[in-house]
Design a protein around this motif. Structure first.
Motif, PDB file in Angstrom:
ATOM      1  N   ALA A   1       5.911   5.917  -3.411  1.00  0.00           N
ATOM      2  CA  ALA A   1       4.483   5.176  -3.607  1.00  0.00           C
ATOM      3  C   ALA A   1       4.028   5.553  -5.034  1.00  0.00           C
ATOM      4  O   ALA A   1       3.235   4.520  -5.622  1.00  0.00           O
ATOM      5  CB  ALA A   1       3.431   5.659  -2.311  1.00  0.00           C
ATOM      6  N   THR A   2       4.359   6.762  -5.884  1.00  0.00           N
ATOM      7  CA  THR A   2       3.888   7.060  -6.848  1.00  0.00           C
ATOM      8  C   THR A   2       4.622   6.248  -7.974  1.00  0.00           C
ATOM      9  O   THR A   2       3.897   6.103  -8.743  1.00  0.00           O
ATOM     10  CB  THR A   2       4.001   8.626  -7.318  1.00  0.00           C
ATOM     11  OG1 THR A   2       3.597   9.295  -6.242  1.00  0.00           O
ATOM     12  CG2 THR A   2       3.405   8.878  -8.655  1.00  0.00           C
TER      13      THR A   2
ATOM     14  N   ASP B   1       5.754   3.199  -7.635  1.00  0.00           N
ATOM     15  CA  ASP B   1       5.384   2.081  -7.431  1.00  0.00           C
ATOM     16  C   ASP B   1       4.017   1.781  -7.984  1.00  0.00           C
ATOM     17  O   ASP B   1       3.879   0.491  -8.673  1.00  0.00           O
ATOM     18  CB  ASP B   1       5.368   1.767  -5.864  1.00  0.00           C
ATOM     19  CG  ASP B   1       5.395   0.063  -5.549  1.00  0.00           C
ATOM     20  OD1 ASP B   1       6.002  -0.524  -6.604  1.00  0.00           O
ATOM     21  OD2 ASP B   1       4.878  -0.374  -4.393  1.00  0.00           O
ATOM     22  N   ALA B   2       3.181   2.811  -7.882  1.00  0.00           N
ATOM     23  CA  ALA B   2       1.749   2.433  -8.512  1.00  0.00           C
ATOM     24  C   ALA B   2       1.717   2.793  -9.872  1.00  0.00           C
ATOM     25  O   ALA B   2       0.696   2.532 -10.538  1.00  0.00           O
ATOM     26  CB  ALA B   2       0.826   3.452  -7.711  1.00  0.00           C
ATOM     27  N   ALA B   3       2.763   3.571 -10.402  1.00  0.00           N
ATOM     28  CA  ALA B   3       2.700   3.774 -11.982  1.00  0.00           C
ATOM     29  C   ALA B   3       2.738   2.437 -12.814  1.00  0.00           C
ATOM     30  O   ALA B   3       3.762   1.532 -12.435  1.00  0.00           O
ATOM     31  CB  ALA B   3       3.973   4.757 -12.382  1.00  0.00           C
ATOM     32  N   PRO B   4       2.182   2.478 -14.003  1.00  0.00           N
ATOM     33  CA  PRO B   4       1.891   1.240 -14.796  1.00  0.00           C
ATOM     34  C   PRO B   4       3.485   1.322 -15.297  1.00  0.00           C
ATOM     35  O   PRO B   4       4.433   1.905 -15.413  1.00  0.00           O
ATOM     36  CB  PRO B   4       1.160   1.638 -15.942  1.00  0.00           C
ATOM     37  CG  PRO B   4       0.167   2.552 -15.317  1.00  0.00           C
ATOM     38  CD  PRO B   4       1.096   3.457 -14.248  1.00  0.00           C
TER      39      PRO B   4
ATOM     40  N   ARG C   1       6.550   3.801 -16.379  1.00  0.00           N
ATOM     41  CA  ARG C   1       7.799   3.804 -15.892  1.00  0.00           C
ATOM     42  C   ARG C   1       9.058   3.545 -16.894  1.00  0.00           C
ATOM     43  O   ARG C   1      10.233   4.228 -16.918  1.00  0.00           O
ATOM     44  CB  ARG C   1       8.077   2.644 -14.805  1.00  0.00           C
ATOM     45  CG  ARG C   1       7.350   3.306 -13.474  1.00  0.00           C
ATOM     46  CD  ARG C   1       7.139   2.067 -12.472  1.00  0.00           C
ATOM     47  NE  ARG C   1       8.469   1.421 -12.106  1.00  0.00           N
ATOM     48  CZ  ARG C   1       8.480   0.520 -11.209  1.00  0.00           C
ATOM     49  NH1 ARG C   1       7.335   0.052 -10.523  1.00  0.00           N
ATOM     50  NH2 ARG C   1       9.662  -0.167 -11.145  1.00  0.00           N
TER      51      ARG C   1
ATOM     52  N   THR D   1       1.029  14.821  -0.439  1.00  0.00           N
ATOM     53  CA  THR D   1      -0.218  13.681  -0.841  1.00  0.00           C
ATOM     54  C   THR D   1      -0.440  13.915  -2.314  1.00  0.00           C
ATOM     55  O   THR D   1      -0.180  15.194  -2.827  1.00  0.00           O
ATOM     56  CB  THR D   1      -1.598  14.032  -0.324  1.00  0.00           C
ATOM     57  OG1 THR D   1      -1.941  15.034  -0.231  1.00  0.00           O
ATOM     58  CG2 THR D   1      -1.326  13.639   1.473  1.00  0.00           C
TER      59      THR D   1
ATOM     60  N   ARG E   1      -1.799   8.341 -12.732  1.00  0.00           N
ATOM     61  CA  ARG E   1      -0.895   7.251 -13.330  1.00  0.00           C
ATOM     62  C   ARG E   1      -0.365   7.672 -14.570  1.00  0.00           C
ATOM     63  O   ARG E   1      -0.268   6.554 -15.437  1.00  0.00           O
ATOM     64  CB  ARG E   1      -1.520   5.929 -13.012  1.00  0.00           C
ATOM     65  CG  ARG E   1      -2.387   5.665 -11.792  1.00  0.00           C
ATOM     66  CD  ARG E   1      -2.939   4.564 -11.849  1.00  0.00           C
ATOM     67  NE  ARG E   1      -2.109   3.156 -12.017  1.00  0.00           N
ATOM     68  CZ  ARG E   1      -2.321   1.950 -12.309  1.00  0.00           C
ATOM     69  NH1 ARG E   1      -3.554   1.679 -12.577  1.00  0.00           N
ATOM     70  NH2 ARG E   1      -1.501   0.797 -12.232  1.00  0.00           N
TER      71      ARG E   1
ATOM     72  N   ARG F   1      12.502   3.828  -0.855  1.00  0.00           N
ATOM     73  CA  ARG F   1      11.944   3.165   0.040  1.00  0.00           C
ATOM     74  C   ARG F   1      13.022   2.877   1.519  1.00  0.00           C
ATOM     75  O   ARG F   1      12.350   2.972   2.652  1.00  0.00           O
ATOM     76  CB  ARG F   1      11.565   1.500  -0.335  1.00  0.00           C
ATOM     77  CG  ARG F   1      10.497   1.435  -1.312  1.00  0.00           C
ATOM     78  CD  ARG F   1      10.203   0.209  -1.993  1.00  0.00           C
ATOM     79  NE  ARG F   1       8.999  -0.079  -2.574  1.00  0.00           N
ATOM     80  CZ  ARG F   1       8.738  -1.028  -3.453  1.00  0.00           C
ATOM     81  NH1 ARG F   1       9.676  -1.878  -3.727  1.00  0.00           N
ATOM     82  NH2 ARG F   1       7.649  -1.209  -4.200  1.00  0.00           N
TER      83      ARG F   1
END
Length: 560
Positions: A13-14, A16-19, A23, A64, A77, A155
């Motif tokens: 999730a981290t 995936d959410a990173a700009p 990345r 978390t 992020r 995933r």
């Protein structure tokens, strides 16, 4: 110092959410967090990255983002937080607590594992996700796996755990961890080990019907796996101490493991292996055993008979005890008396059958010291004994060098099979734990390194397979045509036509291209390459086992 683990779903999730720009920076320097300063206090880790500070828990799993903070204005992020999280080990799935109620004795474990089960749609989707992630990783190569490819594997881990596909989830988690270890240049990463883990991921996913031509209506419970380490209750029994082995892993664990045998010759273990280095090995050997209230050390347990009640054991032989488990010492164990002596009188071919299908790979041999090296003469021919490791904490090499000065001496040996040659890693001799105890007498000079005197004819096939796992399918594509042809020619010359055909098929699949809508050549989807690579890996594993067995157990047919 062991870092706290992170759950695969949180890391996915981290990522995936990173700009995209963050990345991209991480892909350019995947091990950047290893260059920062990691400081541990009683309850937290502090990672100093220039002017920024990342804090995370000391030992508890990171589940978390609220457990992690960064002073960067872009957090959570930011590159600092993402790089630190990707440097953490992946958390295992729900370990089984030793205080849990123990199941009753059960003699149907093998039947249960062979039981046919039907997968639901969610499980099939998760298996397909695992296959696609593994195939994409193989096509890219572990050395070039960026955040997008790693995200697909993470995933898959999360999806398979959620769907109850525990075996493929464990394989995918091991692959993700190995890719992370490679990126961080950790010394315990091995290419052969990574290739085996990737093959396990692809094979298990394929058996679950995930391949492009898969879809079996039923699979076995063993192929699905179990989420918690299952334990089978043991009837009241006497356990006989055999030996204690020193353990130091490249991933930061160390300690001691004691082997015992029950009345039927089944091997069981009690271990004390925790985060730490070589310094804790001898301390663990002399520390009290945590099993059934025993007040014995591993040093004592390896030489005693133990009566136990209300204990249990996992399929791989790990002893477990709950609140009601009791254990008491009943005197010394004896290698030369029943039931232990049966371990040494078992024929070698039966021992090899067991060794090649068990995790411990132990052999029990009676031998005569035949000369320096250390050469041992057995009824099956000459073999060589070597230390199990080069760790400086171990007394094993010095003990073997002393033993080599006594030609003609009869010994009873426990060793671990080294499949590539007729050699054992010596663990115990005549009741002495070679890593810890000291034999008396003079020593021969240090042993010279022992090479493989007869390299496997499959070595070139395996080298190409490992190279593809590391560098991706381009390593077996058009640029490697000449190398593949030479290797296939040598395999046919060595009377291994199947290996040659599998290698040529793999090269063909790795070279395949498709035409895009504008007519440009693009690499074909990775499925066909993955299938060809998996077929070659499966062949190599079984063929190598057959060749190894032939070395250990030469044909002794009666020619009279």
């Amino acid at each position: 110092m062991t870092r706290p683990p992170i759950t695969p779903d949180l890391l996915a999730a981290t990522l995936d959410a990173a700009p995209a720009r963050v990345r991209k920076r991480l892909d350019a320097a995947p091990a950047v967090a290893e260059t920062w300063t990691w400081e541990r206090s009683d309850d937290t880790w502090l990672v100093i990255a220039g002017d920024e500070r990342v804090r995370l828990p000391h030992t508890e799993p990171v589940t978390t983002l609220t457990q992690v903070t960064c002073t960067c204005l872009l957090a959570p992020r930011c590159l600092h937080l993402l790089a630190v999280l990707t440097a953490l080990p992946l958390a295992e799935a729900e370990p089984s607590p030793e205080s849990a109620p123990l199941p009753p004795p059960d003699e149907t474990t093998d039947a249960v594992r062979a039981e046919q089960v039907e997968l639901d749609d969610a499980q099939r989707a998760a298996a397909a996700l695992a296959w696609e992630a593994g195939a994409a990783l193989l096509a890219t190569g572990a050395a070039h796996a960026g955040s997008a490819v790693r995200l697909r594997v993470l995933r898959a881990v999360h999806a398979c755990r959620a769907a109850g596909l525990h075996r493929v989830a464990a394989a995918a988690s091991a692959v993700a961890q190995a890719v992370q270890d490679l990126a961080a240049e950790r010394p315990h990463f091995t290419l052969a080990g990574y290739a085996d883990e990737l093959a396990e991921l692809l094979e298990t996913a394929w058996r679950l019907g995930a391949g492009p031509e898969g879809g079996r209506p039923e699979v076995t419970a063993a192929e699905v796996g179990v989420g918690r380490r299952s334990h089978t209750g043991l009837a009241p029994t006497v356990l006989h101490g055999l030996f204690t082995e020193a353990v130091v892993t490249g991933s930061g664990y160390a300690g001691a493991v004691t082997y015992l045998a029950d009345g039927d010759g089944r091997l069981l273990t009690v271990g004390d292996v925790l985060p730490g280095g070589q310094e804790r090995v001898r301390a663990a050997y002399r520390a009290g055993v945590r099993f059934g209230g025993l007040s014995l050390s591993h040093e004592q347990l390896s030489r005693r008979r133990i009566f136990t009640q209300h204990a249990a054991a996992s399929p791989d032989g790990r002893l477990s005890g709950g609140r009601t488990t009791t254990a008491a010492s009943q005197g010394p164990s004896n290698w030369n008396a029943p039931p232990l002596d049966a371990l040494w009188t078992t024929p070698l071919d039966a021992q090899l059958d067991r060794a090649w299908t068990s995790a411990d790979r132990l052999l029990f041999l009676d031998a005569t010291v035949a000369g320096p090296g250390l050469l041992l003469e057995t009824e099956y021919g000459l073999l060589r004994a070597v230390p199990p490791s080069d760790h400086t904490f171990s007394s094993c090499e010095e003990n073997l060098r002393r033993l080599a000065t006594t030609p003609g001496r009869r010994v009873r040996l426990i060793g671990r099979i080294l499949p590539t040659r007729a050699t054992v890693a010596a663990l115990a001799v005549d009741g002495l734990n070679l890593a810890f105890d000291d034999l008396n007498g003079p020593m021969t000079p240090p042993f010279a390194p022992i090479g493989d005197d007869a390299p496997s004819p499959l070595r070139e096939l395996r080298r190409i397979l490992d190279r593809l796992a590391l560098g991706g399918r381009t390593t077996a594509g058009p640029a490697a045509t000449a190398t593949v042809r030479r290797a296939a020619s040598r395999l046919r010359r060595d009377h291994l036509p199947t290996a040659a055909t599998l290698l040529e098929t793999l090269a063909d699949r790795a070279s395949e291209v498709r035409r895009g809508v504008t007519g440009q050549a693009v690499p074909a989807p990775p499925d066909r390459t993955a299938r060809a690579w998996l077929a070659a890996m499966t062949y190599e594993r079984h063929a190598a086992l057959s060749l190894s067995r032939a070395r250990w157990l030469p044909d002794r047919r009666d020619t009279s």
